[in-house]
Scaffold this motif. Sequence first.
Motif, PDB file in Angstrom:
ATOM      1  N   GLU A 101       0.354 -36.661 -29.606  1.00  0.00           N
ATOM      2  CA  GLU A 101      -0.073 -35.322 -29.207  1.00  0.00           C
ATOM      3  C   GLU A 101       0.647 -34.854 -27.948  1.00  0.00           C
ATOM      4  O   GLU A 101       0.885 -33.657 -27.769  1.00  0.00           O
ATOM      5  N   ALA A 102       1.006 -35.773 -27.072  1.00  0.00           N
ATOM      6  CA  ALA A 102       1.778 -35.421 -25.881  1.00  0.00           C
ATOM      7  C   ALA A 102       3.189 -35.001 -26.284  1.00  0.00           C
ATOM      8  O   ALA A 102       3.743 -34.022 -25.755  1.00  0.00           O
ATOM      9  N   LEU A 103       3.772 -35.721 -27.242  1.00  0.00           N
ATOM     10  CA  LEU A 103       5.102 -35.375 -27.735  1.00  0.00           C
ATOM     11  C   LEU A 103       5.096 -34.008 -28.419  1.00  0.00           C
ATOM     12  O   LEU A 103       6.052 -33.230 -28.295  1.00  0.00           O
ATOM     13  N   LYS A 104       4.022 -33.702 -29.119  1.00  0.00           N
ATOM     14  CA  LYS A 104       3.901 -32.386 -29.759  1.00  0.00           C
ATOM     15  C   LYS A 104       3.816 -31.281 -28.698  1.00  0.00           C
ATOM     16  O   LYS A 104       4.415 -30.212 -28.856  1.00  0.00           O
ATOM     17  N   ALA A 105       3.067 -31.545 -27.637  1.00  0.00           N
ATOM     18  CA  ALA A 105       2.957 -30.566 -26.545  1.00  0.00           C
ATOM     19  C   ALA A 105       4.331 -30.335 -25.919  1.00  0.00           C
ATOM     20  O   ALA A 105       4.699 -29.199 -25.593  1.00  0.00           O
ATOM     21  N   GLN A 106       5.103 -31.420 -25.764  1.00  0.00           N
ATOM     22  CA  GLN A 106       6.452 -31.301 -25.210  1.00  0.00           C
ATOM     23  C   GLN A 106       7.357 -30.512 -26.152  1.00  0.00           C
ATOM     24  O   GLN A 106       8.143 -29.670 -25.714  1.00  0.00           O
ATOM     25  N   ALA A 107       7.232 -30.757 -27.454  1.00  0.00           N
ATOM     26  CA  ALA A 107       8.033 -30.038 -28.444  1.00  0.00           C
ATOM     27  C   ALA A 107       7.723 -28.544 -28.408  1.00  0.00           C
ATOM     28  O   ALA A 107       8.626 -27.707 -28.496  1.00  0.00           O
ATOM     29  N   LEU A 108       6.456 -28.229 -28.260  1.00  0.00           N
ATOM     30  CA  LEU A 108       6.038 -26.824 -28.216  1.00  0.00           C
ATOM     31  C   LEU A 108       6.575 -26.136 -26.962  1.00  0.00           C
ATOM     32  O   LEU A 108       7.057 -25.002 -27.016  1.00  0.00           O
ATOM     33  N   ALA A 109       6.519 -26.838 -25.835  1.00  0.00           N
ATOM     34  CA  ALA A 109       7.046 -26.279 -24.587  1.00  0.00           C
ATOM     35  C   ALA A 109       8.564 -26.104 -24.677  1.00  0.00           C
ATOM     36  O   ALA A 109       9.109 -25.077 -24.257  1.00  0.00           O
ATOM     37  N   ALA A 110       9.235 -27.100 -25.265  1.00  0.00           N
ATOM     38  CA  ALA A 110      10.695 -27.036 -25.390  1.00  0.00           C
ATOM     39  C   ALA A 110      11.127 -25.896 -26.304  1.00  0.00           C
ATOM     40  O   ALA A 110      12.091 -25.181 -26.008  1.00  0.00           O
ATOM     41  N   ARG A 111      10.430 -25.724 -27.433  1.00  0.00           N
ATOM     42  CA  ARG A 111      10.765 -24.644 -28.353  1.00  0.00           C
ATOM     43  C   ARG A 111      10.537 -23.278 -27.684  1.00  0.00           C
ATOM     44  O   ARG A 111      11.358 -22.369 -27.812  1.00  0.00           O
ATOM     45  N   GLY A 178       1.802 -11.515 -25.896  1.00  0.00           N
ATOM     46  CA  GLY A 178       2.733 -11.319 -26.996  1.00  0.00           C
ATOM     47  C   GLY A 178       4.169 -11.715 -26.718  1.00  0.00           C
ATOM     48  O   GLY A 178       5.027 -11.565 -27.590  1.00  0.00           O
ATOM     49  N   LYS A 179       4.449 -12.225 -25.525  1.00  0.00           N
ATOM     50  CA  LYS A 179       5.820 -12.607 -25.184  1.00  0.00           C
ATOM     51  C   LYS A 179       5.900 -14.110 -24.923  1.00  0.00           C
ATOM     52  O   LYS A 179       4.954 -14.700 -24.401  1.00  0.00           O
ATOM     53  N   PRO A 180       7.025 -14.733 -25.287  1.00  0.00           N
ATOM     54  CA  PRO A 180       7.158 -16.177 -25.027  1.00  0.00           C
ATOM     55  C   PRO A 180       7.107 -16.455 -23.531  1.00  0.00           C
ATOM     56  O   PRO A 180       7.658 -15.694 -22.728  1.00  0.00           O
ATOM     57  N   ILE A 181       6.426 -17.515 -23.165  1.00  0.00           N
ATOM     58  CA  ILE A 181       6.270 -17.824 -21.750  1.00  0.00           C
ATOM     59  C   ILE A 181       7.456 -18.623 -21.222  1.00  0.00           C
ATOM     60  O   ILE A 181       8.262 -19.146 -21.988  1.00  0.00           O
ATOM     61  N   ASP A 182       7.546 -18.706 -19.914  1.00  0.00           N
ATOM     62  CA  ASP A 182       8.499 -19.593 -19.265  1.00  0.00           C
ATOM     63  C   ASP A 182       7.792 -20.944 -19.175  1.00  0.00           C
ATOM     64  O   ASP A 182       7.064 -21.219 -18.225  1.00  0.00           O
ATOM     65  N   ALA A 183       7.983 -21.773 -20.197  1.00  0.00           N
ATOM     66  CA  ALA A 183       7.201 -23.012 -20.344  1.00  0.00           C
ATOM     67  C   ALA A 183       7.748 -24.133 -19.457  1.00  0.00           C
ATOM     68  O   ALA A 183       8.369 -25.084 -19.923  1.00  0.00           O
ATOM     69  N   LEU A 184       7.490 -24.023 -18.176  1.00  0.00           N
ATOM     70  CA  LEU A 184       7.962 -25.022 -17.218  1.00  0.00           C
ATOM     71  C   LEU A 184       7.167 -26.315 -17.364  1.00  0.00           C
ATOM     72  O   LEU A 184       5.986 -26.301 -17.698  1.00  0.00           O
ATOM     73  N   PHE A 185       7.826 -27.421 -17.102  1.00  0.00           N
ATOM     74  CA  PHE A 185       7.143 -28.715 -17.130  1.00  0.00           C
ATOM     75  C   PHE A 185       7.821 -29.646 -16.134  1.00  0.00           C
ATOM     76  O   PHE A 185       8.934 -29.378 -15.658  1.00  0.00           O
ATOM     77  N   PHE A 186       7.165 -30.737 -15.807  1.00  0.00           N
ATOM     78  CA  PHE A 186       7.693 -31.692 -14.836  1.00  0.00           C
ATOM     79  C   PHE A 186       7.092 -33.056 -15.138  1.00  0.00           C
ATOM     80  O   PHE A 186       6.220 -33.183 -15.994  1.00  0.00           O
ATOM     81  N   SER A 187       7.534 -34.069 -14.445  1.00  0.00           N
ATOM     82  CA  SER A 187       7.123 -35.429 -14.768  1.00  0.00           C
ATOM     83  C   SER A 187       5.675 -35.751 -14.399  1.00  0.00           C
ATOM     84  O   SER A 187       4.854 -36.038 -15.270  1.00  0.00           O
ATOM     85  N   THR A 188       5.371 -35.713 -13.101  1.00  0.00           N
ATOM     86  CA  THR A 188       4.084 -36.223 -12.620  1.00  0.00           C
ATOM     87  C   THR A 188       3.548 -35.362 -11.488  1.00  0.00           C
ATOM     88  O   THR A 188       4.294 -35.038 -10.550  1.00  0.00           O
ATOM     89  N   GLY A 189       2.281 -35.003 -11.562  1.00  0.00           N
ATOM     90  CA  GLY A 189       1.654 -34.228 -10.498  1.00  0.00           C
ATOM     91  C   GLY A 189       1.045 -35.138  -9.433  1.00  0.00           C
ATOM     92  O   GLY A 189       1.052 -36.364  -9.543  1.00  0.00           O
ATOM     93  N   ASN A 190       0.509 -34.516  -8.405  1.00  0.00           N
ATOM     94  CA  ASN A 190      -0.161 -35.262  -7.342  1.00  0.00           C
ATOM     95  C   ASN A 190      -1.675 -35.278  -7.552  1.00  0.00           C
ATOM     96  O   ASN A 190      -2.447 -35.568  -6.647  1.00  0.00           O
ATOM     97  N   GLY A 191      -2.079 -34.955  -8.787  1.00  0.00           N
ATOM     98  CA  GLY A 191      -3.495 -34.794  -9.104  1.00  0.00           C
ATOM     99  C   GLY A 191      -3.816 -33.339  -9.408  1.00  0.00           C
ATOM    100  O   GLY A 191      -4.892 -33.011  -9.897  1.00  0.00           O
TER     101      GLY A 191
END
Length: 348
Positions: A101-111, A178-191
């Motif tokens: 499910e994490a990989l799917k979330a990453q795929a969705l953000a990447a697309r 209705g518009k595609p978002i800027d789907a930013l992501f990163f490795s690890t948060g501080n909480g």
Amino acid sequence: MKKIKLLIVLASFLIALTLIIPAMLVLPFSGEHQARGKLGEDLTKASAKETKSTSTSTADSDTAVEVAVFRSSKKIIEKVPFEDYLVGVVAAEMPAEFKEEALKAQALAARTYIVNRLVSKDTMGVPKGAQVTDTQIHQVYMNDEEMRRNWGKDYSWKKEKVLEAVQTTGGQILTYDGKPIDALFFSTGNGYTENSEDYWSGNIPYLRSVSSPWDKKSPKFSNQKVLTVKEFEAMLGVKIGSGSTIGKIVERTTGKRVGKVNFNGKVLSGKDIREKLDLKSSDFAWERKGENIVITTKGFGHGVGMSQYGANGMAEEGSNYKEIVKHYYKGVEITSAEPMMATITAQK
């Protein structure tokens, strides 16, 4: 004797009648049931045909689109089929060992990221003829040959797992109004994650600070770096003197990172300090030890959008990919990419 024969005939007639009447009563209902069954079968076939048609339509659009990736190490532009590009991004950006499910979330953000970039024709940060680079400036990417080399004997199951994540979320993107978002992501948060305006300029409504307690289990949660006092002063362009105090934190962000630090009148943002000192995160603390400064950070990355280790933590607790992305991107919808993919195809 005649009476006995008559009784036998009469009995036979009654027995036959008891068998015929129920059959006559059941027959109309049997016919209706068969008709409904045939109708249901026809509807099922029609529905399957429609689903297949829609799926084929999306697949055709995806196949028709190529992504021009600038390969930074070879200094060449590699044209990659759209879905192959997504597989390469997910493979490079997230460990295949992560939950499905994490990989799917990453795929969705990447697309979503690449669709947004292609629709807006954004070519910032890339050489002429390319649409994205294969670096963290855009999305890290590796091709099949690189996957084989990096994964070795684990290639088959890792490739299959990543491919399934991309295919399962096929044709889906994240939108806001209705518009595609800027789907930013990163490795690890501080909480926590950051509000967009606390790291970059611009208040983006779906990039809000949210709690991300799962990050604390990440192997990248804590990091330490040691610099000499001279290196520290030179890199930041400040003077800290001989005392134990190293600047004063005068502001913190909503995501509990360092907002601003005052060095005897010179104020630097947490982002500036992170970038100039090449720190893993803008949530930092430091301590002077003789002629050295020991810097400890929490988290890994800019902190805006989806935390990858946070996504995996949510998946481990049973959240699906839709729940994951809606936690990290506030107020978004998961919608079909088909209209936008068709637009991209038409622009070719």
